[in-house]
Design an enzyme around this catalytic site. Sequence first.
Site, PDB file in Angstrom:
ATOM      1  N   HIS A 131     -21.329   3.874   0.396  1.00 30.65           N
ATOM      2  CA  HIS A 131     -21.098   4.737  -0.764  1.00 30.65           C
ATOM      3  C   HIS A 131     -21.587   6.164  -0.513  1.00 30.65           C
ATOM      4  O   HIS A 131     -21.263   7.066  -1.289  1.00 30.65           O
ATOM      5  CB  HIS A 131     -21.727   4.133  -2.032  1.00 30.65           C
ATOM      6  N   ASP A 137     -22.281  -2.611   1.778  1.00 30.42           N
ATOM      7  CA  ASP A 137     -22.607  -1.207   1.548  1.00 30.42           C
ATOM      8  C   ASP A 137     -23.315  -0.579   2.745  1.00 30.42           C
ATOM      9  O   ASP A 137     -24.294   0.152   2.604  1.00 30.42           O
ATOM     10  CB  ASP A 137     -23.467  -1.046   0.293  1.00 30.42           C
ATOM     11  N   SER A 162     -30.263   6.951  -0.716  1.00 31.41           N
ATOM     12  CA  SER A 162     -29.330   5.945  -0.218  1.00 31.41           C
ATOM     13  C   SER A 162     -28.986   6.194   1.246  1.00 31.41           C
ATOM     14  O   SER A 162     -28.643   7.303   1.641  1.00 31.41           O
ATOM     15  CB  SER A 162     -28.042   5.975  -1.048  1.00 31.41           C
TER      16      SER A 162
END
Length: 603
Positions: free
Chosen positions: A99, A130, A212
């Site tokens: 992402h 992910d 992230s």
Amino acid sequence: MVLNRRTSPPPRNAGRWNFASGLLFRYCLSICFVPIVVLQGRIQAQQDPVTEARLAETQRVETIAKAMPATIGVFSTDGQGGGSGVVISADGFALTNWHVVDPCGTAMYCSMPDGRVYDAVLAGIDPVGDVALIKLQGRDDFPVAVFANSDEVKVGDFCFAVGNPFLLASNFQPSVSWGIVSGMHRYQYPSGTLLEYADCIQTDAAINPGNSGGGLFNGRSELIGINGRGSFEKRGRVNVGIGYAISINQIRNFLGQLKSGLILDHASLGATVTANRQGRVVVQDILPGSDAWRRGIRYGDEIISLGGREVLSVNEFKNVLGIYPADWRVPIEYRRDDEEFRVVVRLDSVHSREKLLDIVQRGPEDPDAEPAPDRTPEKVPEKEIHADKPLSPRAQSIVDSHFEQRDGFANYRFNRQRTESVWNAFREQANLMSLKGKLKLTGHDQEGSPVQIVLDDESSGLQMGAAAHVLTGESELAKQLEPTNSGGLLAALHLWRRMLVRGPAGSGDVFSMGELPDGNGELREVLVCNSDGVQVRYFFSPQTRLLTALEFWSSSDVDPCEIQFDEYRQIDQISMPHRITVIGQNDFRKVLQIDFCTIGESP
């Protein structure tokens, strides 16, 4: 009157006893005094908290400093998105989240603490888990993170996260947050339609938007996970002390395939499970065509363990299953009517190939995505950032040099390069350059029956004992599966010889599948060849670079013909296997010992 008292002379050994008594006294005094001294030292040390604090601070700073150089900031080429990552190889491969890179497209910029911005390109993606792999350009000596064994991580272990929260690292200096491991084996249900975090590491180290893709490290500066999700207040999007990292051991299982430029799917058993009244995990439903079905698993069977880990709940079952990619082989223990069984199952895919690619095309639905501030990394020239264009000239140059488009691949360039690397290493090791013409193998099976194999371009033959089999081009290979129950031994050997002579370019559609376990559980490099309506998977040893096995698939819902190659010897300077083990269907198994091998001669 003084009375003179006569005293007795001292005992003969009195001097010796006085000396020994003195030694004994001093010894007793010393053993009593030493603990007092040690205790006093400890008391003095405890009375100096400033020294202890400074020592702990120095150790903490040194530990964090070791992890910092491999940390990167990931920025879109238009300056409107970003996150974090960590370099894992000196030639520039780096891990991050899917992402994070999906808004960037195929090219991005990566900042490092050395004060430089590097061009980077997408390599491979695991959209379900992910995870994304990118490749930084411009160096072959990047600082790298050292992998830990994340299975050894315990609740309470010190850990710290390094990354780019809120995209603050526009000066290339990452932020650090530290805490402890507050939970292990956390399962996060899929976000939106795809993202599924399985077997996660939970930490109270602050994981905020922008973190992230960055690394979670242990107290030895080793990488234990890639930060993904955080729990945030709905309005302020502020971390509330619960963050999740994808374990590095899970990523290890996918890494070989990520480096092959693939779009990966996670594994399914081909069955669903539920908890019965006793709380045991039992099979609720199972696909009749799945490998689990062919291995004997049925409705109502209790799952005891999966992949060597005990399964005590449905959540634990999903956790273990989630750490494997599709086509991975894992041992499963199950119980039926108080009888226990152990089998090795080849895992299916969670999604169909078409469904997976369709979801990837739509992109991740990320609840933790952070809107990017209107700025770019300081050292990227502003004139090269054009938000109104799909790609800047510089980004287009990255794509032109390091990216190849092909349906079904994240970056076909990496797949093509890996295919060529694996095959050329084997070709050189086996000295196949001069291999041409017919290949004739003569020997016997494990029962002593004679065996003769003749392989050529258009037709091939096999004789085992009194039974003879011929393969021709007049019929589809998927329908020529002789001998019976072998799964297509003769057709498999026919395509094997074609691959040896012609190589990938002349054998069909050949691509790298990365790394997968073979039938013996050994991790191998795998090349896949789709040709003549069938599929052959070739397994190569990373150590010897030789072909160790192949699987011939006539259909996806039946067992393949598996052939193992051993005892390589030189024939006319060409290395050829002299022991061939064949595993087919319905307990078909043959061990062929090759006594003679001729190349390029008529039978």
